[in-house]
Structure formats: structure tokens, C-alpha cells
Design an enzyme around this catalytic site. Structure first.
Site, PDB file in Angstrom:
ATOM      1  N   HIS A  38       1.744 -28.205 -45.779  1.00  0.00           N
ATOM      2  CA  HIS A  38       2.673 -29.314 -45.979  1.00  0.00           C
ATOM      3  C   HIS A  38       3.310 -29.281 -47.372  1.00  0.00           C
ATOM      4  O   HIS A  38       4.259 -30.033 -47.642  1.00  0.00           O
ATOM      5  CB  HIS A  38       1.956 -30.656 -45.768  1.00  0.00           C
ATOM      6  CG  HIS A  38       2.743 -31.631 -44.971  1.00  0.00           C
ATOM      7  ND1 HIS A  38       4.077 -31.893 -45.208  1.00  0.00           N
ATOM      8  CD2 HIS A  38       2.408 -32.427 -43.914  1.00  0.00           C
ATOM      9  CE1 HIS A  38       4.514 -32.803 -44.363  1.00  0.00           C
ATOM     10  NE2 HIS A  38       3.522 -33.136 -43.548  1.00  0.00           N
ATOM     11  N   ARG A  39       2.841 -28.417 -48.237  1.00  0.00           N
ATOM     12  CA  ARG A  39       3.462 -28.302 -49.565  1.00  0.00           C
ATOM     13  C   ARG A  39       4.777 -27.535 -49.499  1.00  0.00           C
ATOM     14  O   ARG A  39       5.660 -27.758 -50.333  1.00  0.00           O
ATOM     15  CB  ARG A  39       2.504 -27.590 -50.538  1.00  0.00           C
ATOM     16  CG  ARG A  39       1.226 -28.335 -50.825  1.00  0.00           C
ATOM     17  CD  ARG A  39       0.280 -27.481 -51.664  1.00  0.00           C
ATOM     18  NE  ARG A  39      -0.120 -26.263 -50.958  1.00  0.00           N
ATOM     19  CZ  ARG A  39      -0.923 -25.327 -51.482  1.00  0.00           C
ATOM     20  NH1 ARG A  39      -1.396 -25.477 -52.722  1.00  0.00           N
ATOM     21  NH2 ARG A  39      -1.245 -24.262 -50.779  1.00  0.00           N
TER      22      ARG A  39
END
Length: 487
Positions: free
Chosen positions: A458-459
Site C-alpha cells: 500500500h506504500r
């Protein structure tokens, strides 16, 4: 004058710090050529033959088969430029090595190439030599050393020590007085037999051509345990005494089995733990109608004819779909530099695919998959899968991936939330393709349905990007003609 050089276990790459000696390829007294493989070792990633950078006479070996050595530990010593073997060689730690074998070594006979006259190559790479042809291994005999002035008396026979009961399975052994190979391929089977002191030479394999499988070793372990329990129930001077539970007494608890996290299993455990601790992952999934994809594959293979080359696999088509999707969504073909707090988008797609082997889960990598078509990707997947099955993948073939395709449908399951292969940013999981009721063109029909799941970091992106990637993959599965725009 001969110079004795020490060859140490080289750095096999990718942060590996140790290796297990599987099989020695030379003995003390043998003449080796530069870059000739001298030992086969098993690392956490692959089975590797290690070449020696020196040419000469082997004077000592260090480490028994089955033992682990750290990188930088001595493997063997070689007398370079020797016209006769050193009088007092270093003691050998390996079974079968003897001082007499080293002291009898000398120069090759006339007409043979002298490996001892060459200097080291210095080319001990990541488990490879320079590729020069290895010299035939040979033992130097005393009668070839120098020019005898007079016939020498016959030497006294050397009495070899009686071998102890085999705890470490060998590659070849004696059964009923005859020599023959032990049909064992898997290092996992060898290690399991070694840990439980099972003599592989006494087993009959249930695999093809008598191949000894893990099930055969497990059966032998159970038989040994049952025999040990029966022996403990037998009184020293009388018949067996039946065990009867005492009223009110609790049955003895079985001892828990402890399995060391070493080798491939240890490396997988470390990587998965690091992935879970460092990567904030999320998973999205979708069901797709794969009926048209299966029809397109059948048409491709039918068009090639009976002798038109290898068939295109479903995995190869899915891999080609992934490379097309990554071209549209390059955020998922990246990694995160945590120290610099930067997202690093990678220029090429090196596609890994999960493969289950007897040594455990491995992820071979198809290099430059973005430049290949489905047929080329399929051929490379087939080649790497065969190497994985035989345990011959090199560390270079198991590292450097940028995106992983995981086909867990082969295990008969529909879905999963796979753990990202650190340090990559995403993994596409594929479940089994099976007939299911599906609404097609407004009517209920039986269609070939597959579940696709995408686990992503998700980064590197948000859910919109991940959802767009997965939706494009699903569209290509449902309508393969969508790929024509990028072919």
C-alpha cells in the site's frame, strides 16, 4: 618448490552466509585443474557445484558430507606447482581422506597435462567457474614420480580402518556385497535420513526406477521407532511385558518433534517474516470468466499442429497478461527503499513464479519477461520448472524478481491472500479454473470461472491503482482480444 594454497568457501551471493556439504567430488591425492568443481554444496537457495581456482594436488579436505560451513571457512588445500606431494599434509576432516593418499601424490606421467603448474584463476564466482573444461580426475601413483634407479621393495599394504555404521547416506554403497548407486535425488530425503540415522542403502524405493522418496524414509523411521518401543517393553531376562495403564495414571505425553528452520525452509521463513513486518500489504480479488481464455489457448495449440512446437500453457498466457498490465500500471513493478524513503520504479519486468518442490517453495525468475511473447515465456517457465524439480537452479535464477505470479490453483483451491515476495511490491494469485454457474449474455450458463487475487504494497499505490490493475487482468482473461492492442 610446491606452494600449498588454501581454498575457502566463497561468497555464494545474495547474502548467503553458510552452505551444507552434500558431496565431495575429489579426494586427497587427486589432481585438479583450474576451475574444476571439487564439492557440491546446498545453500538456502540452490544446489551448487563449487569450482576451485587453483590447479594442483589436493592435500586436505575440511568438512564431512552433511556438515555446514560458514562462508570463508577452509574447504581444501591444494599443492600448486608440486613435483611430488608434501611430506606432511594438513590433516583431513573428511571421511575417506588419509595421509597416505596425499603423500603418494606427485607429478603426472609424461604426456599428461600438469594442472599443478598453472596458477589460480581467481574466478570463484557465485557458484560458477570460468567454464573451462574440467580435467579428468586422477590419482597420482608412486611409480609415476621421478625416474627410479632400482626396483623398490613392495610397500606394505595400507590397512584402512573399518567403516563405522553409516549415519550419513552416501551416493553409492554396498548392499549384499555388491556396489551400486543409492537412488536418492532429493537433498531433503538425504537430510531426513541422516537426522534419523536411516541407512538409505537398505531401503527399496517406491518411486520410478526405484527412486527413494520421502514416504520411504518416513516408513523406515516409523519402523525403527516401533522396534525401539518394542525393545523397551521387553524385560532383560523374560518375555515382553504388555503395557497396561495404571488406574488414575495419566498416559505419557508424546515428545514434540522439532524441525530446524534451515536451508530453503529457513530462507523462506526469514523472507516471509520480513515481508509481514516491513510491508503494509492489502489484498483485492475478483472472479473472472475464463471460458474465452481457455478457448483461445486451445485454438493456439491446435494451430501449431502435432509437430508445431511446445504447447502454450495457461500460466504462460497469464504471465503475458501480467506484463501487459504492468506496462499500464508501472507502480506495481517497483520496490521501496526504506532507508532513503523512496519508491523505486523498475525499468524491466523480471517475472517470478512460485514453484513447489521437494526442497520447499522456490520462485524462479523469467528475465526480461516484458520483451517476451506467450510462447517464449512458456518455454522459459518450462525450463526453469525442470531445473527446480531436479534441484539445479542457481542463486541467480532465484533472485532479482520484480513481480510474482502465484498459481495456487494447482493445489485445488479457489482463493488465497498470498504474502508478497520481499522486496517486490505485488503478487497476483490465481485459483483453480472450474465450471461454475455464471450469468453470460443475460442468461444463466455454466462457464469456466477463476478467482484472481492481488496482494500489493500500500506504500507504492492506493486501492484505485491496484483495482485498475486487477480489473485489466480480469478483462484480458474474459476477453483475450483485449491483448491485441499491446501485441
Amino acid at each position: 618448490m610446491a606452494q600449498v594454497l588454501e581454498f575457502k568457501l566463497p561468497d555464494l551471493g545474495e547474502g548467503l552466509t553458510e552452505a551444507e556439504i552434500v558431496r565431495w567430488l575429489v579426494e586427497v591425492g587427486d589432481v585438479v585443474a583450474i576451475d574444476q568443481p571439487v564439492v557440491e554444496v546446498e545453500t538456502a537457495k540452490a544446489m551448487v557445484e563449487v569450482p576451485c581456482p587453483y590447479g594442483g594436488v589436493v592435500t586436505a579436505r575440511f568438512g564431512e558430507e552433511g556438515s555446514e560451513l560458514p562462508v570463508g571457512a577452509p574447504l581444501l588445500t591444494v599443492a600448486v606447482g608440486a613435483t611430488e606431494a608434501p611430506a606432511s599434509p594438513a590433516p583431513s576432516a573428511a571421511p575417506g581422506s588419509s595421509a597416505s593418499g596425499a603423500s603418494s601424490a606427485g607429478a603426472p606421467a609424461a604426456g599428461e597435462s600438469s594442472a599443478g603448474s598453472e596458477s589460480g584463476s581467481g574466478n570463484v564466482l557465485v557458484g560458477y567457474g570460468t567454464g573451462a573444461p574440467a580435467a579428468r580426475r586422477r590419482r597420482i601413483r608412486p611409480e609415476r614420480v621421478g625416474t627410479p634407479a632400482a626396483p623398490a621393495p613392495a610397500p606394505a599394504p595400507v590397512v584402512e580402518p573399518e567403516p563405522e555404521p553409516v549415519a550419513v547416506p552416501a551416493v553409492a554403497g554396498e548392499v549384499n556385497g555388491q556396489q551400486g548407486p543409492v537412488a536418492v535425488v532429493s537433498p531433503l530425503v538425504r537430510r531426513l535420513a541422516r537426522q534419523h540415522e536411516i541407512d538409505l542403502r537398505r531401503l527399496t524405493g517406491s518411486g520410478p526406477d526405484g527412486l527413494i522418496l520421502r514416504a520411504d524414509v518416513d516408513s523406515a523411521i516409523r519402523r525403527a521407532e516401533e522396534a525401539a518401543r518394542a525393545q523397551t517393553r521387553t524385560a532383560p531376562d523374560g518375555p515382553a511385558v504388555a503395557e497396561a495403564p495404571t488406574a488414575g495414571a495419566a498416559a505419557p505425553a508424546a515428545a514434540a518433534e522439532r524441525i530446524p528452520l534451515r536451508g530453503v525452509r529457513g530462507a523462506v521463513a526469514d523472507k516471509l517474516s520480513r515481508s509481514r513486518s516491513e510491508i503494509p500489504d492489502a489484498t483485492c480479488w475478483v472472479d473472472a470468466d475464463a471460458t474465452e481464455l481457455m478457448a483461445a489457448r486451445a485454438a493456439m495449440n491446435a494451430a501449431s499442429g502435432p509437430s508445431g512446437g511446445p504447447k502454450v500453457s495457461v500460466l504462460a498466457l497469464l504471465a503475458r497478461i501480467c506484463t501487459a498490465a504492468l506496462a499500464r500500471y508501472p507502480e506495481l513493478n517497483s520496490t521501496v527503499d526504506t532507508a532513503a524513503r523512496e519508491i523505486v520504479r523498475l525499468p524491466g519486468v523480471h517475472l517470478g513464479f512460485a514453484a513447489q518442490t521437494e526442497r520447499g517453495l522456490v520462485v524462479p525468475v523469467v528475465r526480461d519477461a516484458h520483451t517476451r511473447n506467450a510462447e517464449s515465456i512458456g518455454a522459459e517457465i518450462a525450463r526453469l520448472t525442470e531445473l527446480a524439480r531436479t534441484g539445479k537452479l542457481s542463486p541467480a535464477q532465484l533472485t532479482g524478481g520484480t513481480f510474482t505470479l502465484n498459481n495456487y490453483g494447482v493445489f485445488g483451491v479457489d482463493g488465497s491472500t498470498p504474502i508478497i515476495n520481499h522486496p517486490e511490491a505485488a503478487m497476483l494469485g490465481v485459483g483453480r479454473i472450474m465450471p461454475k454457474p455464471w450469468v453470460h449474455n443475460g442468461e444463466l450458463a455454466v462457464r469456466q470461472v477463476v478467482q484472481l487475487s492481488l496482494t500489493f504494497d500500500h506504500r507504492v499505490c492506493d486501492g484505485g491503482t491496484a483495482g485498475g490493475f486487477l480489473r485489466y487482468v480480469a478483462d484480458c482473461v474474459e476477453q483475450p482480444a483485449v491483448l491485441l492492442r499491446t501485441l
